[in-house]
Design a protein around this motif. Sequence first.
Motif, PDB file in Angstrom:
ATOM      1  N   ASP A  48       4.573  -6.924 -19.329  1.00  0.00           N
ATOM      2  CA  ASP A  48       4.621  -6.338 -20.799  1.00  0.00           C
ATOM      3  C   ASP A  48       4.000  -7.305 -22.581  1.00  0.00           C
ATOM      4  N   GLY A  49       3.284  -6.268 -22.280  1.00  0.00           N
ATOM      5  CA  GLY A  49       2.635  -6.318 -23.506  1.00  0.00           C
ATOM      6  C   GLY A  49       0.969  -6.866 -23.323  1.00  0.00           C
ATOM      7  N   LYS A  50       0.722  -7.640 -22.344  1.00  0.00           N
ATOM      8  CA  LYS A  50      -0.660  -8.087 -21.411  1.00  0.00           C
ATOM      9  C   LYS A  50      -1.586  -6.869 -20.477  1.00  0.00           C
ATOM     10  N   LEU A  51      -2.834  -7.080 -20.306  1.00  0.00           N
ATOM     11  CA  LEU A  51      -3.250  -6.659 -19.362  1.00  0.00           C
ATOM     12  C   LEU A  51      -3.185  -6.965 -18.011  1.00  0.00           C
ATOM     13  N   ALA A  52      -3.042  -6.285 -17.522  1.00  0.00           N
ATOM     14  CA  ALA A  52      -2.963  -6.673 -15.295  1.00  0.00           C
ATOM     15  C   ALA A  52      -3.601  -6.459 -14.622  1.00  0.00           C
ATOM     16  N   LEU A  53      -4.139  -7.121 -13.985  1.00  0.00           N
ATOM     17  CA  LEU A  53      -5.184  -7.489 -13.135  1.00  0.00           C
ATOM     18  C   LEU A  53      -4.439  -7.134 -12.020  1.00  0.00           C
ATOM     19  N   VAL A  54      -5.337  -6.095 -10.946  1.00  0.00           N
ATOM     20  CA  VAL A  54      -4.820  -5.002  -9.855  1.00  0.00           C
ATOM     21  C   VAL A  54      -5.918  -5.509  -8.906  1.00  0.00           C
ATOM     22  N   THR A  55      -5.352  -5.628  -7.434  1.00  0.00           N
ATOM     23  CA  THR A  55      -6.240  -6.460  -6.472  1.00  0.00           C
ATOM     24  C   THR A  55      -6.744  -5.298  -6.109  1.00  0.00           C
ATOM     25  N   ILE A  56      -7.412  -4.849  -5.906  1.00  0.00           N
ATOM     26  CA  ILE A  56      -8.072  -3.290  -4.831  1.00  0.00           C
ATOM     27  C   ILE A  56      -8.781  -4.133  -3.431  1.00  0.00           C
ATOM     28  N   SER A  57      -8.103  -3.703  -1.769  1.00  0.00           N
ATOM     29  CA  SER A  57      -8.576  -4.462  -0.870  1.00  0.00           C
ATOM     30  C   SER A  57      -8.913  -3.169   0.029  1.00  0.00           C
ATOM     31  N   GLU A  58      -9.866  -4.118   0.859  1.00  0.00           N
ATOM     32  CA  GLU A  58      -9.829  -2.854   1.917  1.00  0.00           C
ATOM     33  C   GLU A  58      -9.070  -2.220   2.871  1.00  0.00           C
ATOM     34  N   GLU A  59      -7.978  -2.339   2.773  1.00  0.00           N
ATOM     35  CA  GLU A  59      -6.759  -2.193   3.215  1.00  0.00           C
ATOM     36  C   GLU A  59      -6.178  -0.681   1.833  1.00  0.00           C
ATOM     37  N   LEU A  60      -5.997  -1.244   0.951  1.00  0.00           N
ATOM     38  CA  LEU A  60      -5.531   0.080   0.224  1.00  0.00           C
ATOM     39  C   LEU A  60      -7.088   0.854   0.128  1.00  0.00           C
ATOM     40  N   LEU A  61      -8.010   0.430   0.480  1.00  0.00           N
ATOM     41  CA  LEU A  61      -9.012   2.146   0.466  1.00  0.00           C
ATOM     42  C   LEU A  61      -9.176   3.099   1.662  1.00  0.00           C
ATOM     43  N   ALA A  62      -7.733   2.293   2.567  1.00  0.00           N
ATOM     44  CA  ALA A  62      -8.189   3.074   4.245  1.00  0.00           C
ATOM     45  C   ALA A  62      -8.133   4.172   3.792  1.00  0.00           C
ATOM     46  N   ALA A  63      -8.520   4.610   4.981  1.00  0.00           N
ATOM     47  CA  ALA A  63      -8.370   6.396   5.119  1.00  0.00           C
ATOM     48  C   ALA A  63      -6.801   6.363   5.006  1.00  0.00           C
ATOM     49  N   GLY A  64      -6.473   7.983   4.390  1.00  0.00           N
ATOM     50  CA  GLY A  64      -4.991   7.813   4.841  1.00  0.00           C
ATOM     51  C   GLY A  64      -3.410   7.008   3.406  1.00  0.00           C
ATOM     52  N   ASN A  65      -4.390   6.461   3.230  1.00  0.00           N
ATOM     53  CA  ASN A  65      -3.470   5.873   1.946  1.00  0.00           C
ATOM     54  C   ASN A  65      -3.227   6.627   0.951  1.00  0.00           C
ATOM     55  N   PRO A  66      -1.991   7.171   0.881  1.00  0.00           N
ATOM     56  CA  PRO A  66      -1.469   7.201  -0.566  1.00  0.00           C
ATOM     57  C   PRO A  66      -1.722   6.922  -1.769  1.00  0.00           C
ATOM     58  N   CYS A  67      -1.968   5.247  -1.896  1.00  0.00           N
ATOM     59  CA  CYS A  67      -1.477   4.625  -2.848  1.00  0.00           C
ATOM     60  C   CYS A  67      -2.942   4.893  -3.494  1.00  0.00           C
ATOM     61  N   THR A  68      -3.273   6.042  -4.652  1.00  0.00           N
ATOM     62  CA  THR A  68      -4.466   5.563  -5.409  1.00  0.00           C
ATOM     63  C   THR A  68      -4.287   5.036  -7.195  1.00  0.00           C
ATOM     64  N   VAL A  69      -5.588   5.106  -7.294  1.00  0.00           N
ATOM     65  CA  VAL A  69      -6.303   4.082  -8.911  1.00  0.00           C
ATOM     66  C   VAL A  69      -5.019   4.360 -10.047  1.00  0.00           C
ATOM     67  N   VAL A  70      -4.706   5.647  -9.498  1.00  0.00           N
ATOM     68  CA  VAL A  70      -4.021   6.691 -10.854  1.00  0.00           C
ATOM     69  C   VAL A  70      -2.718   5.933 -10.091  1.00  0.00           C
ATOM     70  N   THR A  71      -1.880   5.492  -9.448  1.00  0.00           N
ATOM     71  CA  THR A  71      -1.148   5.286  -8.861  1.00  0.00           C
ATOM     72  C   THR A  71      -0.757   4.055  -9.617  1.00  0.00           C
ATOM     73  N   MET A  72      -1.311   3.189  -9.054  1.00  0.00           N
ATOM     74  CA  MET A  72      -1.431   1.826  -9.647  1.00  0.00           C
ATOM     75  C   MET A  72      -1.544   2.061 -10.961  1.00  0.00           C
ATOM     76  N   ALA A  73      -2.454   1.847 -11.488  1.00  0.00           N
ATOM     77  CA  ALA A  73      -2.141   2.273 -13.307  1.00  0.00           C
ATOM     78  C   ALA A  73      -0.772   2.618 -13.655  1.00  0.00           C
ATOM     79  N   MET A  74      -0.112   3.588 -12.997  1.00  0.00           N
ATOM     80  CA  MET A  74       0.831   3.754 -13.604  1.00  0.00           C
ATOM     81  C   MET A  74       1.832   3.305 -13.551  1.00  0.00           C
ATOM     82  N   HIS A  75       1.825   2.273 -12.662  1.00  0.00           N
ATOM     83  CA  HIS A  75       2.815   1.208 -12.467  1.00  0.00           C
ATOM     84  C   HIS A  75       2.984   0.306 -13.423  1.00  0.00           C
ATOM     85  N   VAL A  76       1.472  -0.323 -14.016  1.00  0.00           N
ATOM     86  CA  VAL A  76       0.688  -1.213 -15.019  1.00  0.00           C
ATOM     87  C   VAL A  76       1.730  -0.739 -16.581  1.00  0.00           C
TER      88      VAL A  76
END
Length: 94
Positions: A48-76
Motif C-alpha cells: 500500500d502506497g509503494k512500488l511493487a516489484l513483481v518477478t516474471i519467470s519462465e513458468e509464468l510465461l509458459a504457453a497456456g498460463n492465464p496470468c498476464t502482466v495486466v492481471t499482475m498490475a491489477m493485483h498491485v
Amino acid sequence: MYVTSMRQADFGPRLYDELMYPAGLEASMVLAQPQGACSPLTNAHEVDGKLALVTISEELLAAGNPCTVVTMAMHVMEAGGRGVLFFYDEYKLV
C-alpha cells in the motif's frame, strides 16, 4: 539486468503528471507476494502506497498460463500500490 522497454499503464495516475507529482514520483519498493502477483497479494499492507516489484519467470510465461502482466498490475493496484516494476528473472535471482 537491463530494461528492454518501458511504458505508462493505461490505468492509475500518470507518473509524469506535473500537476499531481511536481517533483516526480518517489516511493519505496516492496517485493510482491506471491512474487508473480498472479493472485491477490498476501502482503497488501506492505505494498500500500509503494512500488511493487513483481518477478516474471519462465513458468509464468509458459504457453497456456492465464496470468498476464495486466492481471499482475491489477493485483498491485488492488493492494494500493503506486506502481509496479516487472523483473524478468531469467537467471532465477529472486
